[in-house]
Design a protein around this motif. Sequence first.
Motif, PDB file in Angstrom:
ATOM      1  N   HIS A 201       0.791  -1.227   0.000  1.00  0.00           N
ATOM      2  CA  HIS A 201       0.000   0.000   0.000  1.00  0.00           C
ATOM      3  C   HIS A 201       0.828   1.284   0.000  1.00  0.00           C
ATOM      4  CE1 HIS A 201      -0.039  -0.431   4.638  1.00  0.00           C
ATOM      5  NE2 HIS A 201       0.691   0.628   4.377  1.00  0.00           N
ATOM      6  N   SER A 202       2.128   1.205   0.284  1.00  0.00           N
ATOM      7  CA  SER A 202       2.916   2.432   0.375  1.00  0.00           C
ATOM      8  C   SER A 202       2.983   3.177  -0.961  1.00  0.00           C
ATOM      9  CB  SER A 202       4.338   2.115   0.860  1.00  0.00           C
ATOM     10  OG  SER A 202       4.320   1.650   2.185  1.00  0.00           O
ATOM     11  N   GLY A 203       3.253   2.456  -2.039  1.00  0.00           N
ATOM     12  CA  GLY A 203       3.321   3.093  -3.354  1.00  0.00           C
ATOM     13  C   GLY A 203       2.008   3.740  -3.758  1.00  0.00           C
ATOM     14  N   PRO A 204       0.891   3.008  -3.708  1.00  0.00           N
ATOM     15  CA  PRO A 204      -0.397   3.626  -4.058  1.00  0.00           C
ATOM     16  C   PRO A 204      -0.757   4.813  -3.175  1.00  0.00           C
ATOM     17  CG  PRO A 204      -0.577   1.252  -4.166  1.00  0.00           C
ATOM     18  CD  PRO A 204       0.790   1.539  -3.607  1.00  0.00           C
ATOM     19  N   ILE A 205      -0.446   4.765  -1.884  1.00  0.00           N
ATOM     20  CA  ILE A 205      -0.742   5.907  -1.013  1.00  0.00           C
ATOM     21  C   ILE A 205       0.095   7.110  -1.427  1.00  0.00           C
ATOM     22  CG2 ILE A 205      -0.524   6.814   1.324  1.00  0.00           C
ATOM     23  CD1 ILE A 205      -1.209   4.040   2.369  1.00  0.00           C
ATOM     24  N   PHE A 206       1.388   6.889  -1.598  1.00  0.00           N
ATOM     25  CA  PHE A 206       2.291   8.002  -1.868  1.00  0.00           C
ATOM     26  C   PHE A 206       2.002   8.660  -3.205  1.00  0.00           C
ATOM     27  CE2 PHE A 206       6.354   9.822  -3.311  1.00  0.00           C
ATOM     28  CZ  PHE A 206       6.607  10.691  -2.260  1.00  0.00           C
ATOM     29  N   HIS A 207       1.655   7.869  -4.206  1.00  0.00           N
ATOM     30  CA  HIS A 207       1.447   8.412  -5.550  1.00  0.00           C
ATOM     31  C   HIS A 207      -0.021   8.646  -5.880  1.00  0.00           C
ATOM     32  CE1 HIS A 207       5.631   8.106  -6.909  1.00  0.00           C
ATOM     33  NE2 HIS A 207       5.689   7.013  -6.166  1.00  0.00           N
ATOM     34  N   MET A 208      -0.905   8.512  -4.888  1.00  0.00           N
ATOM     35  CA  MET A 208      -2.341   8.675  -5.126  1.00  0.00           C
ATOM     36  C   MET A 208      -2.667  10.046  -5.714  1.00  0.00           C
ATOM     37  SD  MET A 208      -5.425   8.420  -2.330  1.00  0.00           S
ATOM     38  CE  MET A 208      -4.876   6.814  -1.780  1.00  0.00           C
ATOM     39  N   VAL A 209      -2.120  11.098  -5.131  1.00  0.00           N
ATOM     40  CA  VAL A 209      -2.428  12.459  -5.572  1.00  0.00           C
ATOM     41  C   VAL A 209      -1.833  12.731  -6.955  1.00  0.00           C
ATOM     42  CG1 VAL A 209      -2.084  14.904  -5.064  1.00  0.00           C
ATOM     43  CG2 VAL A 209      -2.639  13.314  -3.218  1.00  0.00           C
ATOM     44  N   SER A 210      -0.573  12.358  -7.145  1.00  0.00           N
ATOM     45  CA  SER A 210       0.070  12.600  -8.448  1.00  0.00           C
ATOM     46  C   SER A 210      -0.635  11.837  -9.566  1.00  0.00           C
ATOM     47  CB  SER A 210       1.546  12.174  -8.379  1.00  0.00           C
ATOM     48  OG  SER A 210       2.251  12.967  -7.456  1.00  0.00           O
ATOM     49  N   TYR A 211      -1.055  10.607  -9.278  1.00  0.00           N
ATOM     50  CA  TYR A 211      -1.748   9.808 -10.282  1.00  0.00           C
ATOM     51  C   TYR A 211      -3.090  10.450 -10.637  1.00  0.00           C
ATOM     52  CZ  TYR A 211      -4.109   5.750 -12.390  1.00  0.00           C
ATOM     53  OH  TYR A 211      -4.803   4.915 -13.224  1.00  0.00           O
ATOM     54  N   ALA A 212      -3.816  10.944  -9.619  1.00  0.00           N
ATOM     55  CA  ALA A 212      -5.096  11.587  -9.887  1.00  0.00           C
ATOM     56  C   ALA A 212      -4.903  12.849 -10.730  1.00  0.00           C
ATOM     57  CB  ALA A 212      -5.790  11.934  -8.570  1.00  0.00           C
ATOM     58  N   ILE A 213      -3.864  13.625 -10.419  1.00  0.00           N
ATOM     59  CA  ILE A 213      -3.575  14.833 -11.212  1.00  0.00           C
ATOM     60  C   ILE A 213      -3.234  14.451 -12.641  1.00  0.00           C
ATOM     61  CG2 ILE A 213      -1.971  16.763 -11.481  1.00  0.00           C
ATOM     62  CD1 ILE A 213      -1.772  16.889  -8.429  1.00  0.00           C
TER      63      ILE A 213
ATOM     64  N   VAL B 265      -7.530  15.185 -12.766  1.00  0.00           N
ATOM     65  CA  VAL B 265      -8.227  15.682 -11.582  1.00  0.00           C
ATOM     66  C   VAL B 265      -7.516  16.946 -11.087  1.00  0.00           C
ATOM     67  CG1 VAL B 265      -8.866  15.149  -9.191  1.00  0.00           C
ATOM     68  CG2 VAL B 265      -8.977  13.359 -10.955  1.00  0.00           C
ATOM     69  N   PRO B 266      -8.227  18.023 -10.786  1.00  0.00           N
ATOM     70  CA  PRO B 266      -7.587  19.242 -10.271  1.00  0.00           C
ATOM     71  C   PRO B 266      -6.796  18.958  -8.995  1.00  0.00           C
ATOM     72  CG  PRO B 266      -9.848  19.691 -10.904  1.00  0.00           C
ATOM     73  CD  PRO B 266      -9.676  18.207 -10.992  1.00  0.00           C
ATOM     74  N   ALA B 267      -5.726  19.733  -8.780  1.00  0.00           N
ATOM     75  CA  ALA B 267      -4.796  19.455  -7.691  1.00  0.00           C
ATOM     76  C   ALA B 267      -5.477  19.455  -6.325  1.00  0.00           C
ATOM     77  CB  ALA B 267      -3.652  20.479  -7.711  1.00  0.00           C
ATOM     78  N   MET B 268      -6.328  20.445  -6.050  1.00  0.00           N
ATOM     79  CA  MET B 268      -6.977  20.504  -4.744  1.00  0.00           C
ATOM     80  C   MET B 268      -7.950  19.356  -4.577  1.00  0.00           C
ATOM     81  SD  MET B 268      -6.748  22.238  -2.028  1.00  0.00           S
ATOM     82  CE  MET B 268      -7.551  21.968  -0.449  1.00  0.00           C
ATOM     83  N   ALA B 269      -8.661  18.997  -5.658  1.00  0.00           N
ATOM     84  CA  ALA B 269      -9.572  17.863  -5.588  1.00  0.00           C
ATOM     85  C   ALA B 269      -8.802  16.566  -5.346  1.00  0.00           C
ATOM     86  CB  ALA B 269     -10.388  17.754  -6.880  1.00  0.00           C
ATOM     87  N   ALA B 270      -7.631  16.448  -5.961  1.00  0.00           N
ATOM     88  CA  ALA B 270      -6.796  15.262  -5.748  1.00  0.00           C
ATOM     89  C   ALA B 270      -6.366  15.158  -4.289  1.00  0.00           C
ATOM     90  CB  ALA B 270      -5.572  15.308  -6.660  1.00  0.00           C
ATOM     91  N   ALA B 271      -6.092  16.313  -3.669  1.00  0.00           N
ATOM     92  CA  ALA B 271      -5.727  16.300  -2.253  1.00  0.00           C
ATOM     93  C   ALA B 271      -6.896  15.852  -1.395  1.00  0.00           C
ATOM     94  CB  ALA B 271      -5.256  17.687  -1.815  1.00  0.00           C
ATOM     95  N   THR B 272      -8.127  16.212  -1.789  1.00  0.00           N
ATOM     96  CA  THR B 272      -9.289  15.769  -1.022  1.00  0.00           C
ATOM     97  C   THR B 272      -9.543  14.271  -1.207  1.00  0.00           C
ATOM     98  OG1 THR B 272     -10.856  16.349  -2.790  1.00  0.00           O
ATOM     99  CG2 THR B 272     -10.343  18.047  -1.164  1.00  0.00           C
ATOM    100  N   VAL B 273      -9.136  13.719  -2.350  1.00  0.00           N
ATOM    101  CA  VAL B 273      -9.200  12.261  -2.533  1.00  0.00           C
ATOM    102  C   VAL B 273      -8.311  11.581  -1.497  1.00  0.00           C
ATOM    103  CG1 VAL B 273      -8.584  10.349  -4.067  1.00  0.00           C
ATOM    104  CG2 VAL B 273      -9.803  12.335  -4.971  1.00  0.00           C
ATOM    105  N   PHE B 274      -7.118  12.139  -1.309  1.00  0.00           N
ATOM    106  CA  PHE B 274      -6.213  11.630  -0.283  1.00  0.00           C
ATOM    107  C   PHE B 274      -6.866  11.733   1.098  1.00  0.00           C
ATOM    108  CE2 PHE B 274      -2.374  11.778   2.419  1.00  0.00           C
ATOM    109  CZ  PHE B 274      -1.668  10.693   1.896  1.00  0.00           C
TER     110      PHE B 274
END
Length: 380
Positions: free
Chosen positions: A231-243, A247-256
């Motif tokens: 799970h470490s890789g998917p957690i760490f890259h979750m926001v970058s992958y969404a962007i 997905v807009p940057a702030m929205a990607a942060a809310t996904v996290f």
Amino acid sequence: MKIFYGWIIVGAGIVITCLGMGSMMSLGIFLQPMSAATGWSRTSVSTAALLNFLCMGPASFLWGALSDRFGTRVVVVSGGALLGLGLVAASQAATVGQFQILFGVIIGVAAGSFYAPLTATATRWFTRHRSLAVALISAGFAIGSMTISPFARWLIDDYGWRTAMLTLGAFSWLFIIPAALLVRKPPVLPRGAGAALSARPADREFTVARALCTPQFAAISFTYFACCAAHSGPIFHMVSYAIDCGVPAMAAATVFGAAGIASLSGRVIGGLAADRVGAKRMIIFGLALQAISVSLYVFTRDLASFYALALIFGFSYGAVMPLYAILVREYFGGWLYDAYGSYFWLYIGSFGIGLGAVAIAFTFRPPRELAVPLPSPSLA
């Protein structure tokens, strides 16, 4: 009504793990803007996260030894001071090598002072509700994802990544150190209760060397490693992958943050369920759900899907993480993106590792029961 002080310990632990682990895990939020602002590759920045975990593990042994000698309060205060120093210094790094050392090594060492000493202290305060107490302290991880990450994203958007990281360092000093001062040793049990607790069969009185040689220790250790690797890789890259998926940057942060909320519920529900059905069964369920959810990231592209999957994925890893401490108690990225320009193989690899963790978890043997039942003093 007098509040049992063990719950104060739990509350302090939540605050400490929220800021301590939330600040470390927020590097995923910094990844894309740091890479864009400095020209450092995602691999280089991600290496700091790798160093976090490589340093946190060995440092936990050192902090644990210091906790036994000087007390958990001293250890957590020291770790909080070191965490703030690492964040402040990393915010001023001029080269990627400096950043890797300052954020990766210093913050990794500091993070090792929080979870293990605090959970060890909490388990000594409680006789009943022990799994719930540990799960709640672990919930600080999830609360950190819910709060620290969107806060960091807002700071980055308005003030830049350096000011954002500097602010997190100041907050670490401001909140972790005072919370750590609330930590106390558990009261000494009455003489009769202490005698009952010590009346255990000889094969339950593990030395460190003997515990390290048991098959149960090896099974738990390898499962924990495989679980975190999955799970470490998917957690760490979750926001970058969404962007990257639009997905807009702030929205990607809310996904996290959504994953953090789900992780919080997973930790609490997992702790309650473990008290009823056992830690092993709950870990196997959580690991299987984690492996499945990681594989689904390959097919995720829009914001709604990211939210839905974040809830499932967050619940799965949240449900299992606190339970390793209970099992122990009972028994005794980035290179793939730069190389391929895609996160596809990250999620496929994590899916495979997650299935391996499920298989290893099935090898857990049930712990032997104590010869004398534990007393039920009104400590919880």
